[in-house]
Write an enzyme that holds these catalytic residues in place. Structure first.
Site, PDB file in Angstrom:
ATOM      1  N   SER A   1       4.403  -6.218   2.450  1.00  0.00           N
ATOM      2  CA  SER A   1       3.591  -5.366   3.304  1.00  0.00           C
ATOM      3  C   SER A   1       2.125  -5.795   3.251  1.00  0.00           C
ATOM      4  O   SER A   1       1.790  -6.929   3.580  1.00  0.00           O
ATOM      5  CB  SER A   1       3.787  -3.899   2.910  1.00  0.00           C
ATOM      6  OG  SER A   1       3.227  -3.031   3.859  1.00  0.00           O
ATOM      7  N   MET A   2       1.231  -4.907   2.792  1.00  0.00           N
ATOM      8  CA  MET A   2      -0.170  -5.274   2.654  1.00  0.00           C
ATOM      9  C   MET A   2      -0.341  -6.516   1.792  1.00  0.00           C
ATOM     10  O   MET A   2      -1.220  -7.349   2.041  1.00  0.00           O
ATOM     11  CB  MET A   2      -0.928  -4.102   2.038  1.00  0.00           C
ATOM     12  CG  MET A   2      -2.381  -4.402   1.778  1.00  0.00           C
ATOM     13  SD  MET A   2      -3.238  -3.019   1.014  1.00  0.00           S
ATOM     14  CE  MET A   2      -4.857  -3.777   0.872  1.00  0.00           C
TER      15      MET A   2
ATOM     16  N   ASP B   1      11.994  -1.356  10.858  1.00  0.00           N
ATOM     17  CA  ASP B   1      10.799  -1.047  10.089  1.00  0.00           C
ATOM     18  C   ASP B   1       9.904  -0.131  10.933  1.00  0.00           C
ATOM     19  O   ASP B   1       9.337  -0.564  11.927  1.00  0.00           O
ATOM     20  CB  ASP B   1      10.079  -2.347   9.737  1.00  0.00           C
ATOM     21  CG  ASP B   1       8.928  -2.151   8.755  1.00  0.00           C
ATOM     22  OD1 ASP B   1       8.317  -1.070   8.758  1.00  0.00           O
ATOM     23  OD2 ASP B   1       8.637  -3.106   8.003  1.00  0.00           O
TER      24      ASP B   1
ATOM     25  N   HIS C   1      11.163  -0.234   6.128  1.00  0.00           N
ATOM     26  CA  HIS C   1      10.047  -1.006   5.592  1.00  0.00           C
ATOM     27  C   HIS C   1      10.273  -1.402   4.138  1.00  0.00           C
ATOM     28  O   HIS C   1      10.015  -2.546   3.748  1.00  0.00           O
ATOM     29  CB  HIS C   1       8.759  -0.182   5.710  1.00  0.00           C
ATOM     30  CG  HIS C   1       7.530  -0.922   5.325  1.00  0.00           C
ATOM     31  ND1 HIS C   1       7.156  -2.109   5.918  1.00  0.00           N
ATOM     32  CD2 HIS C   1       6.567  -0.641   4.395  1.00  0.00           C
ATOM     33  CE1 HIS C   1       6.024  -2.545   5.386  1.00  0.00           C
ATOM     34  NE2 HIS C   1       5.649  -1.674   4.465  1.00  0.00           N
TER      35      HIS C   1
ATOM     36  N   TRP D   1       0.859  -1.202   0.000  1.00  0.00           N
ATOM     37  CA  TRP D   1       0.000   0.000   0.000  1.00  0.00           C
ATOM     38  C   TRP D   1       0.878   1.228   0.000  1.00  0.00           C
ATOM     39  O   TRP D   1       1.895   1.250   0.713  1.00  0.00           O
ATOM     40  CB  TRP D   1      -0.842  -0.035   1.281  1.00  0.00           C
ATOM     41  CG  TRP D   1      -1.704   1.162   1.527  1.00  0.00           C
ATOM     42  CD1 TRP D   1      -3.004   1.315   1.176  1.00  0.00           C
ATOM     43  CD2 TRP D   1      -1.347   2.383   2.211  1.00  0.00           C
ATOM     44  NE1 TRP D   1      -3.484   2.537   1.598  1.00  0.00           N
ATOM     45  CE2 TRP D   1      -2.471   3.213   2.233  1.00  0.00           C
ATOM     46  CE3 TRP D   1      -0.166   2.854   2.810  1.00  0.00           C
ATOM     47  CZ2 TRP D   1      -2.471   4.477   2.809  1.00  0.00           C
ATOM     48  CZ3 TRP D   1      -0.149   4.108   3.380  1.00  0.00           C
ATOM     49  CH2 TRP D   1      -1.301   4.907   3.382  1.00  0.00           C
TER      50      TRP D   1
END
Length: 273
Positions: free
Chosen positions: A95-96, A224, A253, A29
């Site tokens: 991530s997402m 992160d 991240h 995202w």
């Protein structure tokens, strides 16, 4: 453009390069398939078929008003895998995107899946709850939604500092990367961008962890600032039976960009192992 018309009429854009064992990449995202350029090029040049799609509401895919939940995302992936008839596919989620490849296995099984890679992923649970005290408070995500509604371009521009960790000494990320990140992010629907904050923060993937029955690699930076390692990657590795964990010291991240060579090497070794 190469698109797939999904069951509800949504047009899902995807890239499909090369030939060989397939690797399907699911983006973070609020990005698109373009975030995977370094991985797509690397693996296509080494004899793999690489596929990356723009999640509904993001990038070049169409922008429906609803459908921004992980069951829908997983079903979208299932349609793409079936359309392309992918077999022995390696699923990689950042991530997402770690959530939707995980939910895909939980909902559809692993008959078509060879391996799973979770990179800086939100699994197994992102937000702080009574039985998950290490996650960020719900108020953080409420603030993100409010910031997006008030001034999305500026909010996302500011967010890149945490995303790439450029508030840390010695961090080096080009202005070109920052400009590309904002350009990609602003292609998305603002509705999708806001709704997905709720989806990735509140979805509990802990029951899904027990459904993962393929070799799994977990990659996460220990600095992160977006998806804290202690609340996510560390627990995912503990919960997924037989998983491998790679912790990148000092990494932010956005490991697929800031540590792209290390991610590529570790992912290649995992696939070939």
């Amino acid at each position: 453009m190469t698109t797939l018309t999904l069951r509800d009429g949504t047009e899902l854009y995807y890239k499909d390069w090369g030939s060989g064992q397939p690797i399907l990449f699911s983006h973070g995202w609020p990005l698109s398939a373009d975030m995977w350029d370094a991985q797509m090029l690397f693996f296509a040049e080494r004899g793999y078929r690489v596929i990356a799609f723009d999640r509904r509401g993001f990038g070049r895919s169409s922008q429906p008003w609803t459908g921004y939940d992980y069951d829908t995302f997983a079903d979208d992936i299932a349609e793409l895998i079936e359309k392309l008839d992918l077999k022995d596919v390696i699923l990689a989620g950042f991530s997402m995107g770690g959530g939707d490849v995980t939910r895909y296995i939980a909902r559809k099984g692993s008959a078509r899946v060879a391996r799973l890679a979770l990179i800086s992923a939100v699994t197994p649970l992102f937000m702080k709850t009574a039985d998950h005290p290490v996650g960020p408070d719900a108020s953080l995500f409420a603030g993100i939604r409010a910031g997006l509604a008030a001034d999305r371009p500026q909010f996302l521009d500011d967010f890149s500092t945490l995303f790439y960790g450029t508030n840390r000494p010695g961090a080096k990320v080009s202005q070109g990367v920052f400009k590309q990140t904002l350009q990609i992010a602003l292609q998305a629907s603002i509705k999708a961008t806001i709704d997905c904050v709720t989806a990735f923060s509140e979805t509990d993937f802990r029951p899904d962890m027990a459904r993962i029955d393929v070799p799994t690699l977990v990659i996460h930076g220990d600095d992160d600032q977006v998806v804290p390692f202690e609340a996510t990657g560390k627990l995912a590795a503990e919960m997924i039976k037989g998983s491998q964990l790679k912790v990148y010291a000092g990494a932010p991240h956005a490991t697929c960009t800031t540590h792209k060579d290390q991610v590529n090497a570790d992912l290649l070794a995992f696939i070939q192992g």
